[in-house]
Design a protein around this motif. Sequence first.
Motif, PDB file in Angstrom:
ATOM      1  N   PHE A 253       0.831  -1.206   0.000  1.00 56.76           N
ATOM      2  CA  PHE A 253       0.000   0.000   0.000  1.00 56.76           C
ATOM      3  C   PHE A 253       0.864   1.253   0.000  1.00 56.76           C
ATOM      4  O   PHE A 253       1.731   1.419   0.862  1.00 56.76           O
ATOM      5  CB  PHE A 253      -0.889  -0.032   1.242  1.00 56.76           C
ATOM      6  CG  PHE A 253      -2.121   0.809   1.138  1.00 56.76           C
ATOM      7  CD1 PHE A 253      -3.274   0.297   0.571  1.00 56.76           C
ATOM      8  CD2 PHE A 253      -2.141   2.103   1.615  1.00 56.76           C
ATOM      9  CE1 PHE A 253      -4.429   1.060   0.490  1.00 56.76           C
ATOM     10  CE2 PHE A 253      -3.280   2.869   1.547  1.00 56.76           C
ATOM     11  CZ  PHE A 253      -4.434   2.351   0.982  1.00 56.76           C
ATOM     12  N   ALA A 254       0.630   2.158  -0.954  1.00 55.06           N
ATOM     13  CA  ALA A 254       1.385   3.412  -1.053  1.00 55.06           C
ATOM     14  C   ALA A 254       0.496   4.585  -0.664  1.00 55.06           C
ATOM     15  O   ALA A 254      -0.686   4.626  -1.007  1.00 55.06           O
ATOM     16  CB  ALA A 254       1.925   3.603  -2.466  1.00 55.06           C
ATOM     17  N   LEU A 255       1.084   5.556   0.043  1.00 51.21           N
ATOM     18  CA  LEU A 255       0.366   6.733   0.502  1.00 51.21           C
ATOM     19  C   LEU A 255       1.123   8.004   0.142  1.00 51.21           C
ATOM     20  O   LEU A 255       2.358   8.004   0.060  1.00 51.21           O
ATOM     21  CB  LEU A 255       0.197   6.702   2.025  1.00 51.21           C
ATOM     22  CG  LEU A 255      -0.691   5.622   2.620  1.00 51.21           C
ATOM     23  CD1 LEU A 255      -0.517   5.595   4.128  1.00 51.21           C
ATOM     24  CD2 LEU A 255      -2.135   5.884   2.264  1.00 51.21           C
ATOM     25  N   GLU A 256       0.389   9.073  -0.047  1.00 51.63           N
ATOM     26  CA  GLU A 256       1.002  10.378  -0.240  1.00 51.63           C
ATOM     27  C   GLU A 256       1.675  10.821   1.057  1.00 51.63           C
ATOM     28  O   GLU A 256       1.194  10.545   2.148  1.00 51.63           O
ATOM     29  CB  GLU A 256      -0.057  11.418  -0.618  1.00 51.63           C
ATOM     30  CG  GLU A 256      -0.794  11.102  -1.903  1.00 51.63           C
ATOM     31  CD  GLU A 256      -2.036  11.968  -2.072  1.00 51.63           C
ATOM     32  OE1 GLU A 256      -2.249  12.471  -3.180  1.00 51.63           O
ATOM     33  OE2 GLU A 256      -2.794  12.132  -1.087  1.00 51.63           O
ATOM     34  N   ASN A 257       2.784  11.525   0.931  1.00 52.63           N
ATOM     35  CA  ASN A 257       3.490  12.063   2.092  1.00 52.63           C
ATOM     36  C   ASN A 257       3.849  13.533   1.853  1.00 52.63           C
ATOM     37  O   ASN A 257       4.632  13.821   0.959  1.00 52.63           O
ATOM     38  CB  ASN A 257       4.763  11.273   2.363  1.00 52.63           C
ATOM     39  CG  ASN A 257       5.422  11.689   3.664  1.00 52.63           C
ATOM     40  OD1 ASN A 257       4.753  11.937   4.657  1.00 52.63           O
ATOM     41  ND2 ASN A 257       6.747  11.786   3.650  1.00 52.63           N
ATOM     42  N   PRO A 258       3.227  14.461   2.613  1.00 52.49           N
ATOM     43  CA  PRO A 258       2.254  14.266   3.689  1.00 52.49           C
ATOM     44  C   PRO A 258       0.903  13.820   3.147  1.00 52.49           C
ATOM     45  O   PRO A 258       0.624  13.954   1.960  1.00 52.49           O
ATOM     46  CB  PRO A 258       2.167  15.661   4.328  1.00 52.49           C
ATOM     47  CG  PRO A 258       2.462  16.595   3.206  1.00 52.49           C
ATOM     48  CD  PRO A 258       3.506  15.896   2.366  1.00 52.49           C
ATOM     49  N   GLY A 259       0.059  13.297   4.049  1.00 50.42           N
ATOM     50  CA  GLY A 259      -1.224  12.792   3.594  1.00 50.42           C
ATOM     51  C   GLY A 259      -2.211  12.651   4.735  1.00 50.42           C
ATOM     52  O   GLY A 259      -1.951  13.097   5.861  1.00 50.42           O
ATOM     53  N   TYR A 260      -3.327  12.032   4.442  1.00 52.61           N
ATOM     54  CA  TYR A 260      -4.425  11.882   5.387  1.00 52.61           C
ATOM     55  C   TYR A 260      -3.944  11.062   6.581  1.00 52.61           C
ATOM     56  O   TYR A 260      -3.644   9.877   6.453  1.00 52.61           O
ATOM     57  CB  TYR A 260      -5.596  11.203   4.676  1.00 52.61           C
ATOM     58  CG  TYR A 260      -6.861  11.079   5.488  1.00 52.61           C
ATOM     59  CD1 TYR A 260      -7.260  12.076   6.364  1.00 52.61           C
ATOM     60  CD2 TYR A 260      -7.669   9.963   5.363  1.00 52.61           C
ATOM     61  CE1 TYR A 260      -8.429  11.966   7.103  1.00 52.61           C
ATOM     62  CE2 TYR A 260      -8.853   9.831   6.083  1.00 52.61           C
ATOM     63  CZ  TYR A 260      -9.218  10.843   6.958  1.00 52.61           C
ATOM     64  OH  TYR A 260     -10.378  10.722   7.683  1.00 52.61           O
ATOM     65  N   SER A 261      -3.898  11.666   7.772  1.00 57.16           N
ATOM     66  CA  SER A 261      -3.186  11.076   8.908  1.00 57.16           C
ATOM     67  C   SER A 261      -3.807   9.806   9.458  1.00 57.16           C
ATOM     68  O   SER A 261      -3.124   8.996  10.068  1.00 57.16           O
ATOM     69  CB  SER A 261      -3.075  12.099  10.037  1.00 57.16           C
ATOM     70  OG  SER A 261      -4.360  12.462  10.503  1.00 57.16           O
TER      71      SER A 261
ATOM     72  N   SER B 103       6.535   9.876   6.671  1.00 61.63           N
ATOM     73  CA  SER B 103       7.979   9.810   6.883  1.00 61.63           C
ATOM     74  C   SER B 103       8.492  11.241   6.931  1.00 61.63           C
ATOM     75  O   SER B 103       7.858  12.154   6.387  1.00 61.63           O
ATOM     76  CB  SER B 103       8.670   9.007   5.766  1.00 61.63           C
ATOM     77  OG  SER B 103       8.380   9.566   4.502  1.00 61.63           O
ATOM     78  N   PRO B 104       9.624  11.491   7.585  1.00 61.32           N
ATOM     79  CA  PRO B 104      10.081  12.865   7.836  1.00 61.32           C
ATOM     80  C   PRO B 104      10.309  13.671   6.553  1.00 61.32           C
ATOM     81  O   PRO B 104      10.802  13.163   5.548  1.00 61.32           O
ATOM     82  CB  PRO B 104      11.397  12.667   8.592  1.00 61.32           C
ATOM     83  CG  PRO B 104      11.304  11.302   9.182  1.00 61.32           C
ATOM     84  CD  PRO B 104      10.516  10.488   8.203  1.00 61.32           C
ATOM     85  N   ILE B 105       9.920  14.934   6.609  1.00 58.22           N
ATOM     86  CA  ILE B 105      10.206  15.905   5.549  1.00 58.22           C
ATOM     87  C   ILE B 105      10.777  17.139   6.232  1.00 58.22           C
ATOM     88  O   ILE B 105      10.235  17.618   7.232  1.00 58.22           O
ATOM     89  CB  ILE B 105       8.942  16.291   4.752  1.00 58.22           C
ATOM     90  CG1 ILE B 105       8.366  15.070   4.020  1.00 58.22           C
ATOM     91  CG2 ILE B 105       9.235  17.405   3.757  1.00 58.22           C
ATOM     92  CD1 ILE B 105       7.072  15.366   3.276  1.00 58.22           C
ATOM     93  N   ASP B 106      11.868  17.655   5.702  1.00 58.39           N
ATOM     94  CA  ASP B 106      12.526  18.820   6.294  1.00 58.39           C
ATOM     95  C   ASP B 106      12.002  20.093   5.638  1.00 58.39           C
ATOM     96  O   ASP B 106      12.415  20.454   4.537  1.00 58.39           O
ATOM     97  CB  ASP B 106      14.049  18.705   6.121  1.00 58.39           C
ATOM     98  CG  ASP B 106      14.786  19.820   6.852  1.00 58.39           C
ATOM     99  OD1 ASP B 106      14.170  20.434   7.755  1.00 58.39           O
ATOM    100  OD2 ASP B 106      15.950  20.106   6.503  1.00 58.39           O
ATOM    101  N   TYR B 107      11.062  20.739   6.317  1.00 55.70           N
ATOM    102  CA  TYR B 107      10.523  21.994   5.809  1.00 55.70           C
ATOM    103  C   TYR B 107      11.420  23.149   6.253  1.00 55.70           C
ATOM    104  O   TYR B 107      11.926  23.159   7.384  1.00 55.70           O
ATOM    105  CB  TYR B 107       9.091  22.210   6.316  1.00 55.70           C
ATOM    106  CG  TYR B 107       8.074  21.310   5.660  1.00 55.70           C
ATOM    107  CD1 TYR B 107       7.478  21.671   4.463  1.00 55.70           C
ATOM    108  CD2 TYR B 107       7.717  20.090   6.230  1.00 55.70           C
ATOM    109  CE1 TYR B 107       6.547  20.847   3.847  1.00 55.70           C
ATOM    110  CE2 TYR B 107       6.781  19.260   5.623  1.00 55.70           C
ATOM    111  CZ  TYR B 107       6.199  19.643   4.435  1.00 55.70           C
ATOM    112  OH  TYR B 107       5.290  18.829   3.826  1.00 55.70           O
ATOM    113  N   LYS B 108      11.591  24.110   5.380  1.00 60.16           N
ATOM    114  CA  LYS B 108      12.441  25.266   5.689  1.00 60.16           C
ATOM    115  C   LYS B 108      11.913  26.014   6.893  1.00 60.16           C
ATOM    116  O   LYS B 108      12.675  26.411   7.790  1.00 60.16           O
ATOM    117  CB  LYS B 108      12.513  26.187   4.465  1.00 60.16           C
ATOM    118  CG  LYS B 108      13.328  27.448   4.706  1.00 60.16           C
ATOM    119  CD  LYS B 108      13.261  28.370   3.497  1.00 60.16           C
ATOM    120  CE  LYS B 108      13.970  29.687   3.777  1.00 60.16           C
ATOM    121  NZ  LYS B 108      13.846  30.654   2.660  1.00 60.16           N
TER     122      LYS B 108
END
Length: 471
Positions: free
Chosen positions: A195-203, A429-434
């Motif tokens: 199963f694949a999900l968008e990241n970020p996505g519906y929590s 999964s982690p995303i580094d936002y500015k």
Amino acid sequence: MDMLMLKLDKSTEKPLYEQLYLGIKDAIIHKQIDVGTKLPSKKKLAEFLNISQTTIEIAYSQLIAEGYVASKPRIGFFVEEIDELPFIEKEMLHLPVAKAENKLYQFDFLPGKIDTDSFPFSLWRKYAKNIYDSNSKELLQIGDPQGEFALRAEISKYLYQSRGIVCQPDQIVIGSGTEQLLPMILRLLGSNLKFALENPGYSVIPKIQLQNSAISIPVDENGLMVDELEKTNANVVYITPSHQFPTGAVLSATRRTQLLSWAAKDENRYIIEDDYDSEFRYIGKPIPALHGLDQNNKVIYLSTFSKSLMPSLRVAYFVLPSTLLQRYKETFHFYSATVPRFDQHILADFMRDGYFSKHLNRMRKIYRKKREKLTQIFETFYPNVQITGDQAGMHILISVPLSNREEQLKQMAAKDHISIYPISDYLLSPIDYKDPTFLLGFGGIPIEDIEKGIHQLMNCWGISKSKVLKK
């Protein structure tokens, strides 16, 4: 039997019929009156106790209703045999009652809130009154497991007119929310799911039968990065193409074609399209649903009435490709619909008479004005705050030029009675936002309070107004 020896206190606030009912009931429970005993007639007991026959009648009626007494026409009232009670009735003790914690915020920017002031209560009440009638007594029975045909027929018409989806009512399954329907879809697709999900996505999605097994696929300004999906072994992808949640990105035409081609390459690949708030697009034409473009029966369409009508209605639905219908019927033949039949028919009638479309048109204008107000305040007073995802839906994203962590800013806002939702809550999964980034829902905030709410939020974070002068 001897006349009932009951003491009635006419000086208290407790009604006489209630005192009489409780006295007789207590005597029956404690075997002070034998089973089969005939109670005094209403007339005799009224004369003996010096109270009205109506009072006696009300008390006797309650005893009959609860099974303590039986009435034999033209003969009298008799004490019934009762089973051992599962509990002993006692006077209520005056103990402290624990109150449910319910944090009240002056401003709640929750993305899922709607404008409650604009709900058509009088119309809804009219349809509810019409359906709660003895003519609808058949609705007391269990209905179709897929949901009421009348509602599925109206949804089918609506999807054709608004989303370009051609489907039959038989392809639609109604349930009480995405959280209830998604596990059904996953079970339908089998046990060998990748199963694949968008990241970020519906929590909430990773918490439904997936645990930590989901594959995260990054999202950019054009939606899901299908190139990244193709590098994985996923065979099912959950996607919000018309208004990606939470970024607001729209899946580009190129990627739509690419995604449908990906699904068509394997008979076990499917796309779950969540079209949760496609009704609220403010710039340009509505984005076509993936399901309407699908030629290979690879898209399972999922939507809800939570944003378009009300979250508490708890009505959602999915549309199956015709190729999965038989498998669905075999797998879920024993299921019952989880939405009350009466609620389904109220909604069906509301849609049938055109009021749902009228309500949507009205709400689209209201939310557009709120969005414009929101963006205008930021552009005028806080130009350093970046806004994204503002072309559709009922929330925007803001990125604030601060060094604080998102959780710190969330707590600072909470102390100032503001509820705000960091994008980190929606990361698989982690995303580094500015910069710290937050979802700002505007649906549930009155338009006249939006400016005050933004200024109060910015002030608690120490972001000063810097009014942009018009040239």
